[in-house]
Write a protein that holds these residues in place. Structure first.
Motif, PDB file in Angstrom:
ATOM      1  N   VAL A 111       7.742  -5.012   7.867  1.00 17.97           N
ATOM      2  CA  VAL A 111       6.438  -5.477   7.385  1.00 17.97           C
ATOM      3  C   VAL A 111       5.998  -4.601   6.207  1.00 17.97           C
ATOM      4  CG1 VAL A 111       4.021  -5.886   7.979  1.00 17.97           C
ATOM      5  CG2 VAL A 111       5.793  -6.274   9.693  1.00 17.97           C
ATOM      6  N   ILE A 112       5.564  -5.240   5.133  1.00 21.35           N
ATOM      7  CA  ILE A 112       5.047  -4.516   3.971  1.00 21.35           C
ATOM      8  C   ILE A 112       3.760  -3.808   4.385  1.00 21.35           C
ATOM      9  CG2 ILE A 112       4.125  -4.772   1.630  1.00 21.35           C
ATOM     10  CD1 ILE A 112       5.787  -7.457   1.554  1.00 21.35           C
ATOM     11  N   PRO A 113       3.668  -2.483   4.175  1.00 18.59           N
ATOM     12  CA  PRO A 113       2.472  -1.761   4.622  1.00 18.59           C
ATOM     13  C   PRO A 113       1.209  -2.288   3.938  1.00 18.59           C
ATOM     14  CG  PRO A 113       4.255  -0.239   4.145  1.00 18.59           C
ATOM     15  CD  PRO A 113       4.684  -1.585   3.623  1.00 18.59           C
ATOM     16  N   GLY A 114       0.198  -2.614   4.750  1.00 16.69           N
ATOM     17  CA  GLY A 114      -1.050  -3.154   4.226  1.00 16.69           C
ATOM     18  C   GLY A 114      -2.075  -2.078   3.923  1.00 16.69           C
ATOM     19  N   VAL A 115      -2.060  -1.010   4.676  1.00 10.34           N
ATOM     20  CA  VAL A 115      -3.019   0.078   4.483  1.00 10.34           C
ATOM     21  C   VAL A 115      -2.288   1.412   4.582  1.00 10.34           C
ATOM     22  CG1 VAL A 115      -5.173   1.132   5.273  1.00 10.34           C
ATOM     23  CG2 VAL A 115      -4.815  -1.317   5.618  1.00 10.34           C
ATOM     24  N   VAL A 116      -2.591   2.299   3.644  1.00 10.28           N
ATOM     25  CA  VAL A 116      -2.077   3.669   3.727  1.00 10.28           C
ATOM     26  C   VAL A 116      -3.223   4.628   3.484  1.00 10.28           C
ATOM     27  CG1 VAL A 116      -0.599   5.405   2.627  1.00 10.28           C
ATOM     28  CG2 VAL A 116       0.300   3.131   3.100  1.00 10.28           C
ATOM     29  N   GLU A 117      -3.284   5.661   4.317  1.00  6.28           N
ATOM     30  CA  GLU A 117      -4.266   6.717   4.113  1.00  6.28           C
ATOM     31  C   GLU A 117      -3.499   8.020   3.979  1.00  6.28           C
ATOM     32  OE1 GLU A 117      -7.265   7.035   7.224  1.00  6.28           O
ATOM     33  OE2 GLU A 117      -7.613   9.083   6.555  1.00  6.28           O
ATOM     34  N   ALA A 165       0.821  -1.215   0.000  1.00  5.97           N
ATOM     35  CA  ALA A 165       0.000   0.000   0.000  1.00  5.97           C
ATOM     36  C   ALA A 165       0.854   1.264   0.000  1.00  5.97           C
ATOM     37  CB  ALA A 165      -0.934  -0.003   1.216  1.00  5.97           C
ATOM     38  N   LEU A 166       2.044   1.211   0.606  1.00  9.97           N
ATOM     39  CA  LEU A 166       2.869   2.423   0.637  1.00  9.97           C
ATOM     40  C   LEU A 166       3.548   2.668  -0.707  1.00  9.97           C
ATOM     41  CD1 LEU A 166       3.932   4.837   2.195  1.00  9.97           C
ATOM     42  CD2 LEU A 166       5.777   3.415   3.087  1.00  9.97           C
TER      43      LEU A 166
END
Lengths: 422, 422
Positions: free
Chosen positions: A284-290, A247-248
């Motif tokens: 950790v691979i980012p799962g959510v980005v806002e 996500a990032l």
């Protein structure tokens, strides 16, 4: 009409002294570095308004507060029922803000009215200077409470559901502060002939172009969005590049694309100012980005078109990456043009006063935008050092501040001392 | 040697029951969703080690703790002084982790030793299973405390300066837990003939490729960096695009570039997992952004070359944008190859057991990497559902767990029941 030039402020005027005194009415008293924090209906806010009321009286103005706590100083006209020429700005600040944002326009207005009264006596039109109770939206999640009540966008009876971080409602805070009473003067106005706001630019344009005065042609329209990308949070070591939905990395591509498109679109600004990644851990691979989007332009059609085009591209990018995209709009304002006749008058005044000037847009919102639909409205800008605002480092040189007040004074003279059509 | 095949574990074995029981030794008792939290030298950690000691005894092993709290179960060999064949993994977990990471390798090892003893009796070589006290670095900012003491990278007398979030030193925690005493058995070993670690993959490769067993050829080397970009925080509305030095737009370009380069480099993984922007407000251009880099590859030269190339590009991008770039390394490990003969043995065993298998790298670090320089070392992987680990959702199907133990058992049988050169 060239009498206005006779009044010329310089850096020796009491302007800076008043600005410094006003800055002392602040929540934090720990010195310059913390800047000014003066939130709506707070104790420092009340003390600041009372100080300004005294200053207005000393300037020979009659003083009143309206129902929501807007403070108004009036220099009566020879025709008291003729349209009022109004100037002013807001007394509230952001947290740890500067001493000029808002304050300069009020103090400049008082200085202008005092000088006009002392030099020319009674105007034809009533001349008023207002210290709006609120513009920043710093304490409550609502902005333009002062000018909004004056122009009818807000009703003083409201504000029960709007709460500050401690759960106090806007309405309760107003009452505690002594306002919001039936017997107080109504805020809403239908007697205005013009509104002129003097303000610091809060940007770098005047400084970089070596201009003394900015003449605002329009206040930009704004769109704000929250963009969310959802992929899969996974182990940074054990997940091959081609099996990721990061996500990032996706957000990074969207932000780069935003910048590319905005740079190509003339006079448009677009910013991703806030970003949160989850879980936000190095391995950790980012799962959510806002992230937030703030997009501004002076033309409504360009603004709409840009956003439509951008989000089409965003969808394509998200689809290609296998990311779920969610775009949530949370603010949309249309551009507000200023009065062309007033803009031209200011331009002429600058010419007569030999001040370098430039027509420009205001990229920030201002009280003036609420008046533009009601009466001829204008804004005068002075430079901001390095464009810094909403910060203790906000600074404009004393002589630049004086120049702005000179222009304001000349314009108010033209507007209030001449007979105007009704 | 084909006797190993006689021992075949299936999903009905007590393996899963033991794993579930062990998972109950956790800081949080609020059910499945919170996962397992078993930090070094904590009460649940002690209880878990004691439970495993009982389990080992029940499996017919002699049991001892070493100075740092590594728990070792031993099946004596007919030649007690011959090199020890060691298997096992770590008992500690990350916060809110899964029940398989570490635990599976210990419980699988106990099951293997019990089955070997019951089926074949006394081995030639002593067979040991170890429950390492610590691998994750969750409580203290140090990892591999257990295997590091056993292999001589750490000294049990140290750990005075390493403190947990509450200020307790590693050494003090060890003493409080009853370890770190002169009279306890030394951790360091010079009697090892082989080390084999059974572990969940913690990645998606085996699942996506529909393989039952992963045979680790090497554990990747890692580089971790903190990247800081400094520009100018400015007003999102009043700063034209061409007058910005936007740290987040810059970081976005660096992250996109990272992904592009990593995708081109075969078998390399690179992740920006953590990002903080300042001031992180929607209407302010970000002035400072810091993000983490985690870069891994199985070849040291490729890893070094990639990082050098990346940071050269990063400098070019930062210079072009007028951003100040700072890259701070904070972790660097070299890739660790596993024993080729053991890898080949495992491959043959999988063939005989008709298990789909695949040679692969471990993208995560493991206790095994500390042994590779000391004795022939191998790792056996089983699939992780959706690659999820370090999470309560960590899952491997019972039959897949059983397959891994079958392979481990066969390998240990070959290694311990045959006479090997000294």
């Amino acid at each position: 009409m060239q009498v206005g030039e006779r009044i010329r402020f310089d850096h020796n005027t009491e302007l800076n002294e008043l600005i410094d005194t006003l800055a002392e009415f602040s929540e934090t008293a720990e010195g310059e570095r913390d800047g000014v924090t003066r939130l709506l209906y707070s104790e420092p806010w009340k003390a600041a308004q009372n100080f300004l009321a005294r200053t207005m009286r000393e300037a020979g103005l009659s003083v009143r507060f309206d129902k929501v706590g807007n403070l108004i100083g009036r220099l009566e006209g020879s025709d008291p029922s003729s349209p009022v020429i109004l100037t002013g700005s807001h007394i509230d600040t952001v947290r740890n803000g500067g001493k000029l944002d808002g304050a300069y326009g009020i103090i400049g207005g008082i200085a202008a009215l005092r000088a006009l009264k002392e030099t020319y006596g009674t105007p034809v039109h009533p001349l008023e200077v207002v210290s709006f109770c609120e513009e920043e939206g710093s304490r409550f999640p609502i902005a333009y409470w002062g000018s909004g009540n004056m122009t009818g966008q807000f009703d003083w009876r409201g504000g029960q559901m709007v709460r500050d971080s401690e759960g106090v409602s806007l309405h309760a805070a107003m009452e505690t502060s002594g306002f919001g009473r039936e017997d107080q003067i109504d805020s809403v106005r239908s007697d205005l002939g013009a509104f002129v706001e003097l303000h610091i630019e809060q940007g770098v344009i005047l400084e970089r172009m070596a201009k003394q005065i900015g003449i605002v042609e329009a206040i930009v329209g704004q769109r704000r969005y929250s963009v969310t990308l959802r992929g899969e949070a996974n182990h940074a070591g054990t997940t091959p590049m081609n099996m990721r939905t990061d996500a990032l990395a996706g957000a990074a591509e969207l932000i780069v694309r935003l910048e590319q498109l905005a740079t190509r679109a003339a006079a448009l600004v677009a910013t991703a100012g806030r970003l949160q990644a989850a879980p936000n851990i190095p391995n950790v691979i980012p799962g959510v980005v806002e992230f937030s989007l703030d997009i501004r332009h002076d033309n409504e059609r360009t603004l709409s078109w840009f956003c439509d085009y951008l989000f089409q591209e965003y969808e394509d990018i998200a689809n290609r990456r296998g990311l779920a995209l969610e775009v949530t709009p949370w603010l949309a304002t249309t551009p507000v043009p200023m009065s062309r006749p007033l803009t031209e008058r200011i331009e002429q005044i600058c010419g007569r006063l030999s001040l370098n000037h430039r027509r420009m847009f205001s990229g920030a919102g201002h009280d003036a935008q609420l008046f533009a639909g009601l009466c001829p409205t204008a804004m005068i800008f002075v430079p901001s050092k390095a464009g810094i605002s909403h910060s203790p480092e906000e600074f404009t040189a004393p002589e630049q501040l004086a120049d702005g007040v000179s222009v304001l004074t000349a314009l108010l003279h033209e507007l209030a001392y001449e007979e105007h059509e009704r």
